[in-house]
Design an enzyme around this catalytic site. Structure first.
Site: not given
Length: 308
Positions: A72, A231, A233, A257, A262, A284-285
């Site tokens: 996104t 979850t 940003r 997350d 990253e 980040h899943i």
């Protein structure tokens, strides 16, 4: 039509045949910055999840007709350069709502139920050697009548609110834009929300209104028994301050997350947290259920078919 996917490994193990049907597809697991120019040379469609597409890449890709983002967020593409070159950039929205909402609830249950503690306890010999049928340990509390505060009541935030309702939780929310997002849930100002919540869940975009929204002074407004889940940003929560709040027991704990950098460097403050049992990290899943990733691919194919 030549299609190049620069970081296909981010999609995991899914079926790319729908992309192969519409063009000559080249998949690269990962692409380093110095490899971008060569890899997109001659490509009509470039797909990227997180690999940066800069002005020099756009200017040098003479055959390029479309840039597709397998996500996104669009901050990894120079949108001004693409517009100047007349190359459309298409992202994908609303593909991961169910995945992120479900994962968020999973993190909530993990935090509240102390599942990790009990699993570790059973891997030892303590249970077999004790006289009782149970082991209370740190215990857990029920979610019924507890307050869930949501920062960002978009599609994901609303779905989390609906799921929380099934547990009998009361849901309130904060709108960083100041707009009412739902008549079903009470909108509060941030100070009031932080003081009331038992669980705080973040689902807002990262922008000028939300960056560093939750600093140590904000976290101090929460109950010492409250948990934070992010979850959304990484930059919405000051990461140093969150560690400080956990170690000083300002809040009960957190599940995170998403991160400002990253993957996380080993020097990151999260790895320095002293009370590690209070900080649950996932890579980040939350977005990445198998159904979500397949839907993402389908939307990319639609973007290509409509845009070229």
């Amino acid at each position: 039509m030549r299609i190049v996917f620069l970081d296909a490994q981010t999609m995991g193990n899914i079926d790319f045949s729908s992309l192969e049907k519409i063009g000559d597809l080249t998949l690269y697991n990962h692409t380093l910055p110095h490899e971008v120019e060569k890899r997109i040379e001659g490509a009509e469609v470039v797909i990227t999840n997180k690999v940066r597409i800069e002005k020099k890449h756009i200017d040098g890709a003479k055959a390029l007709k479309l840039i597709c983002i397998a996500a996104t967020g669009m901050n990894n593409v120079d949108l001004q350069a693409a517009e100047t070159a007349g190359i459309p950039v298409r992202n994908v929205v609303n593909y991961s709502t169910e995945s992120v909402a479900q994962f968020t609830i999973g993190l909530l249950l993990e935090l509240v139920n102390n599942t990790g503690y009990y699993r570790q306890y059973m891997q030892g010999t303590d249970y077999a050697e004790q006289p009782l049928f149970t082991h209370i340990g740190p215990g857990f509390f029920e979610l019924k009548d507890k307050v869930l505060g949501i920062i960002g009541l978009g599609n994901i935030g609303r779905r989390v609110a609906e799921m929380a309702g099934a547990f009998g939780m009361k849901v309130v929310y904060y709108s960083s834009s100041g707009e009412d997002r739902s008549k079903a849930y009470q909108r509060l100002e941030l100070d009031d929300l932080l003081e009331q919540v038992d669980i705080l869940s973040i689902h807002a975009p990262l922008n000028a209104h939300t960056e560093d929204l939750l600093t140590f002074s904000r976290l101090q407004q929460m109950k010492s028994t409250a948990y934070l889940i992010n979850t959304g940003r990484g930059g919405i929560v000051n990461e140093d301050d969150l560690v400080k709040a956990i170690d000083q027991e300002v809040i009960a704990g957190a599940a995170v997350d998403v991160f400002t950098q990253e993957p996380l460097p080993l020097s990151h403050p999260y790895y320095q947290c002293e009370k590690k049992e209070r900080l649950l990290l996932t890579p980040h899943i939350a977005w990445g259920s198998s159904a979500s990733r397949q839907l993402l691919l389908e939307r990319i194919v639609e973007n290509i078919e409509e845009g070229v």
